[in-house]
Each structure stands twice: as structure tokens, then as C-alpha cells.
Design a protein around this motif. Structure first.
Motif, PDB file in Angstrom:
ATOM      1  N   UNK A 273      -6.222   8.594 -16.374  1.00  0.00           N
ATOM      2  CA  UNK A 273      -7.396   8.013 -16.113  1.00  0.00           C
ATOM      3  C   UNK A 273      -8.043   8.771 -14.556  1.00  0.00           C
ATOM      4  N   UNK A 274      -9.475   8.902 -14.946  1.00  0.00           N
ATOM      5  CA  UNK A 274     -10.280   9.556 -13.796  1.00  0.00           C
ATOM      6  C   UNK A 274     -10.537   8.615 -12.666  1.00  0.00           C
ATOM      7  N   UNK A 275     -10.759   9.131 -11.431  1.00  0.00           N
ATOM      8  CA  UNK A 275     -11.112   8.349 -10.289  1.00  0.00           C
ATOM      9  C   UNK A 275     -12.198   7.479 -10.619  1.00  0.00           C
ATOM     10  N   UNK A 276     -12.023   6.458 -10.145  1.00  0.00           N
ATOM     11  CA  UNK A 276     -13.349   5.145 -10.426  1.00  0.00           C
ATOM     12  C   UNK A 276     -14.573   5.973 -10.119  1.00  0.00           C
ATOM     13  N   UNK A 277     -14.662   6.665  -8.780  1.00  0.00           N
ATOM     14  CA  UNK A 277     -15.810   7.046  -8.414  1.00  0.00           C
ATOM     15  C   UNK A 277     -16.438   8.166  -9.171  1.00  0.00           C
ATOM     16  N   UNK A 278     -15.719   8.486 -10.081  1.00  0.00           N
ATOM     17  CA  UNK A 278     -16.045   9.535 -11.018  1.00  0.00           C
ATOM     18  C   UNK A 278     -16.343   9.228 -12.638  1.00  0.00           C
ATOM     19  N   UNK A 279     -15.723   7.768 -12.833  1.00  0.00           N
ATOM     20  CA  UNK A 279     -15.718   7.433 -14.215  1.00  0.00           C
ATOM     21  C   UNK A 279     -17.152   6.584 -14.551  1.00  0.00           C
ATOM     22  N   UNK A 280     -17.715   6.787 -15.845  1.00  0.00           N
ATOM     23  CA  UNK A 280     -18.748   5.897 -16.216  1.00  0.00           C
ATOM     24  C   UNK A 280     -18.547   4.689 -16.649  1.00  0.00           C
ATOM     25  N   UNK A 281     -19.472   3.768 -17.026  1.00  0.00           N
ATOM     26  CA  UNK A 281     -18.880   2.169 -17.110  1.00  0.00           C
ATOM     27  C   UNK A 281     -18.369   2.190 -18.436  1.00  0.00           C
ATOM     28  N   UNK A 282     -18.553   2.924 -19.415  1.00  0.00           N
ATOM     29  CA  UNK A 282     -17.868   2.804 -20.420  1.00  0.00           C
ATOM     30  C   UNK A 282     -16.328   3.156 -20.616  1.00  0.00           C
ATOM     31  N   UNK A 283     -16.076   4.086 -19.729  1.00  0.00           N
ATOM     32  CA  UNK A 283     -14.449   4.553 -19.725  1.00  0.00           C
ATOM     33  C   UNK A 283     -13.877   3.478 -18.516  1.00  0.00           C
ATOM     34  N   UNK A 284     -14.720   2.948 -17.579  1.00  0.00           N
ATOM     35  CA  UNK A 284     -14.120   1.837 -16.865  1.00  0.00           C
ATOM     36  C   UNK A 284     -13.822   0.573 -17.607  1.00  0.00           C
ATOM     37  N   UNK A 285     -14.934   0.365 -18.633  1.00  0.00           N
ATOM     38  CA  UNK A 285     -14.565  -0.750 -19.532  1.00  0.00           C
ATOM     39  C   UNK A 285     -13.386  -0.523 -20.354  1.00  0.00           C
ATOM     40  N   UNK A 286     -13.189   0.646 -20.911  1.00  0.00           N
ATOM     41  CA  UNK A 286     -12.060   0.776 -21.657  1.00  0.00           C
ATOM     42  C   UNK A 286     -10.725   0.854 -20.702  1.00  0.00           C
ATOM     43  N   UNK A 287     -10.543   1.121 -19.627  1.00  0.00           N
ATOM     44  CA  UNK A 287      -9.493   0.980 -18.789  1.00  0.00           C
ATOM     45  C   UNK A 287      -9.286  -0.545 -18.624  1.00  0.00           C
ATOM     46  N   UNK A 288     -10.335  -1.284 -18.349  1.00  0.00           N
ATOM     47  CA  UNK A 288     -10.042  -2.965 -18.335  1.00  0.00           C
ATOM     48  C   UNK A 288      -9.376  -3.457 -19.246  1.00  0.00           C
ATOM     49  N   UNK A 289     -10.040  -3.214 -20.632  1.00  0.00           N
ATOM     50  CA  UNK A 289      -9.305  -3.396 -21.826  1.00  0.00           C
ATOM     51  C   UNK A 289      -7.790  -3.291 -21.955  1.00  0.00           C
ATOM     52  N   UNK A 290      -7.576  -1.919 -21.831  1.00  0.00           N
ATOM     53  CA  UNK A 290      -6.236  -1.395 -21.996  1.00  0.00           C
ATOM     54  C   UNK A 290      -5.353  -2.093 -20.939  1.00  0.00           C
ATOM     55  N   UNK A 291      -5.871  -2.094 -19.814  1.00  0.00           N
ATOM     56  CA  UNK A 291      -5.028  -2.651 -18.683  1.00  0.00           C
ATOM     57  C   UNK A 291      -4.461  -4.129 -18.664  1.00  0.00           C
ATOM     58  N   UNK A 292      -5.757  -5.056 -18.877  1.00  0.00           N
ATOM     59  CA  UNK A 292      -5.473  -6.429 -18.808  1.00  0.00           C
ATOM     60  C   UNK A 292      -5.535  -6.829 -20.421  1.00  0.00           C
ATOM     61  N   UNK A 293      -5.576  -6.186 -21.497  1.00  0.00           N
ATOM     62  CA  UNK A 293      -5.478  -6.614 -22.851  1.00  0.00           C
ATOM     63  C   UNK A 293      -6.510  -7.771 -23.124  1.00  0.00           C
ATOM     64  N   UNK A 294      -7.610  -7.624 -22.733  1.00  0.00           N
ATOM     65  CA  UNK A 294      -8.618  -8.404 -23.058  1.00  0.00           C
ATOM     66  C   UNK A 294      -9.668  -7.720 -23.880  1.00  0.00           C
ATOM     67  N   UNK A 295     -10.868  -8.352 -24.202  1.00  0.00           N
ATOM     68  CA  UNK A 295     -12.114  -7.790 -24.868  1.00  0.00           C
ATOM     69  C   UNK A 295     -13.233  -8.177 -23.881  1.00  0.00           C
TER      70      UNK A 295
END
Length: 296
Positions: A273-295
């Protein structure tokens, strides 16, 4: 109630294995149990979490300088940001400076994701693990928030989420040598449970305006029996992040503390996972989905 996830990554096969430790945040209304308790709160728990973690916070942890900073999120229910630690390092200067060593300030960061949505099981926070013990760092941040907003309606507490098996495996190993079992409960209860422990905590909150309740069970000969319905209810409550549990043996050594345990959730991803300050919104959305197991 809120829960916190703290994560780290490591190479595994063809990808990376992300590891997350879980914490729970509790919000207690400071007005309950007072003459102002009949007045509805001006903010919901979710609104207060979004306010408290919606701007930069500079705080101290073990005399070190730390900063929490939020960044843009792909979803209004989620706060995303970093916690950064100031860490001086020594480097060699360039040739024109005769390679003289000098000290510069380096800021190490870890990602933080907070689910503020009002879920029945509690909200969740995710914090990357690499700059120290997550529960200790996050408690310092929460303590700073509580001290900065003393007139706020809500007070925040944070506890680790563990598994009840961690407690009972130690209890079974030390049977016949347990001198003390301690519980520190956060109140009020957030799951609407009906166990005797949860009912008692609600009563302490409603009648005494308690924010925390401590229970110590002792047998000076080390013959404490841990197996009872009340102890099992208490272990279940604290394992969900409702507090802290500890076991001391007959030498007064703390052989178990849920503060030192981690409930690990792992999820594989293709890249670290990249640092949040370097990640785009699509990648952050992907991290949220994988970590919290939600859509989202």
C-alpha cells in the motif's frame, strides 16, 4: 463505539500480505448522569468523529512530536490520513561541503483510515503499523483530542480488539497460579447487549455518570478460579474492544494484558500500500474495500 485497524505489509509469494490490528473507539456523552442529560446532543457520534479527526492535530507521544493529518477521501463516511513521527537522521553533506555530516528532520508516516458510519457493531479505524505500538500512539492522539475539547459533549476512549481465546489460553496455562484478574471497562455499552455485565455498566453510566469502571478479582494465594459466567461475560465484552483485561500470576507478574495483544486481519494485495499522501482516490477506495470488507 468505534474500532481501529492498524496494518503493515510483508512480501508473501507473488504479492503482499497486509496485516491489520484492531482497536475500538468509544464515545461517551459527558452530559449523561447530569442535569443536562435530557438535552439531546448537538452532534451525533459520527459527526463528532468527523469533526475531531477532520483537521490536522499535533500531539506528543513519549515526548516525541507526532502529527495526524487528514487527506481527501473517496467516501464521505471515511476519513483517511496519516500519523507522522518526527525522526532526526544524520546524513553526509555534498563534496562542496567537505562531506561534513549534518542532522536533518525526517518524518515517517503511517496510513490511517476511519470508518465513521453508524454501524451497529461499531465504527472502524485502520492505522498502518510501523512507527510504534498502535494502541499507545492512538491513545496519545485521543487523549490530546479529549484535552483540547474539554467542553465537547463527547469523550473518546480507545481499546484494542482481541480474541477471547487469547485470554483463556493464558488462564488455562496458569490455573492454580492466578493471583489477580483485572478488568477496565469503557461505558456505556454500545452493542445493546443484555448480559449482567453490560446491564451493570449501563447502570453505572446512567446513575453515576461513569465513563470507566474497574474491577479487580484477587486471591493472594494464587488460587483464583477464572471460570465463571461473569468473568466470561467480562472477557467477551473487553475482547470486542469494550475495555482491557489482565491476568497476574502468584509472583505478581502480568502474564496477560489485552493492551499487548493484537487481533490481526490479513488481506493479500498485488502491491504494497502506498502512503495516503501519494495515493489517488481509486487506490484509497480499493484499500477501504479490502480492509473493511465493504463495497463503496
Amino acid at each position: 463505539p468505534f474500532s481501529c485497524v492498524i496494518f503493515r505489509s510483508g512480501r508473501l509469494g507473488g504479492g503482499y500480505q497486509m496485516r491489520y490490528s484492531l482497536l475500538r473507539l468509544f464515545l461517551a456523552n459527558r452530559q449523561e448522569g447530569t442535569i443536562f442529560s435530557a438535552i439531546p446532543p448537538r452532534q451525533t457520534r459520527q459527526q463528532y468523529i468527523q469533526q475531531a479527526f477532520g483537521s490536522e492535530i499535533r500531539f506528543q507521544h513519549y515526548q516525541g512530536d507526532y502529527v495526524y493529518r487528514p487527506f481527501e477521501s473517496p467516501d464521505a463516511n471515511f476519513l483517511v490520513g496519516v500519523i507522522a513521527r518526527e525522526h532526526p537522521i544524520t546524513i553526509g553533506g555534498p563534496p562542496e561541503e567537505q562531506f561534513i555530516h549534518k542532522e536533518i528532520t525526517n518524518w515517517e508516516t503511517v496510513n490511517v483510515l476511519i470508518d465513521s458510519s453508524p454501524r451497529e457493531e461499531g465504527q472502524t479505524v485502520a492505522m498502518q503499523l510501523s512507527i510504534g505500538q498502535p494502541i499507545a500512539i492512538f491513545r496519545s492522539l485521543v487523549d490530546h483530542i479529549n484535552a483540547s475539547y474539554e467542553v465537547a459533549e463527547w469523550s473518546i476512549a480507545v481499546n484494542p480488539i482481541t480474541s477471547r481465546e487469547q485470554f483463556w489460553s493464558v488462564a488455562e496455562r496458569y490455573v492454580g497460579h492466578i493471583k489477580e484478574i483485572d478488568f477496565e471497562f469503557a461505558v456505556p455499552n454500545i452493542w445493546g447487549g443484555q448480559s449482567e455485565t453490560e446491564k451493570a455498566l449501563r447502570e453505572f453510566k446512567e446513575k453515576n455518570n461513569a465513563q470507566e469502571v474497574e474491577v479487580k478479582i484477587k486471591n493472594r494465594d494464587g488460587k483464583l478460579n477464572p471460570d465463571s459466567a461473569r468473568v466470561r461475560e467480562s472477557v467477551d465484552y473487553t475482547a470486542q474492544g469494550g475495555g482491557v483485561s489482565r491476568i497476574r500470576d502468584d509472583s505478581d507478574t502480568t502474564v496477560f494484558s489485552s493492551d499487548r495483544e493484537e487481533s490481526i486481519v490479513t488481506t493479500p494485495i498485488i502491491d504494497p500500500d502506498p502512503p495516503i499522501q501519494e495515493a489517488d482516490l481509486d487506490l484509497i477506495r480499493h484499500l477501504i474495500r479490502r480492509i473493511f470488507n465493504i463495497d463503496i
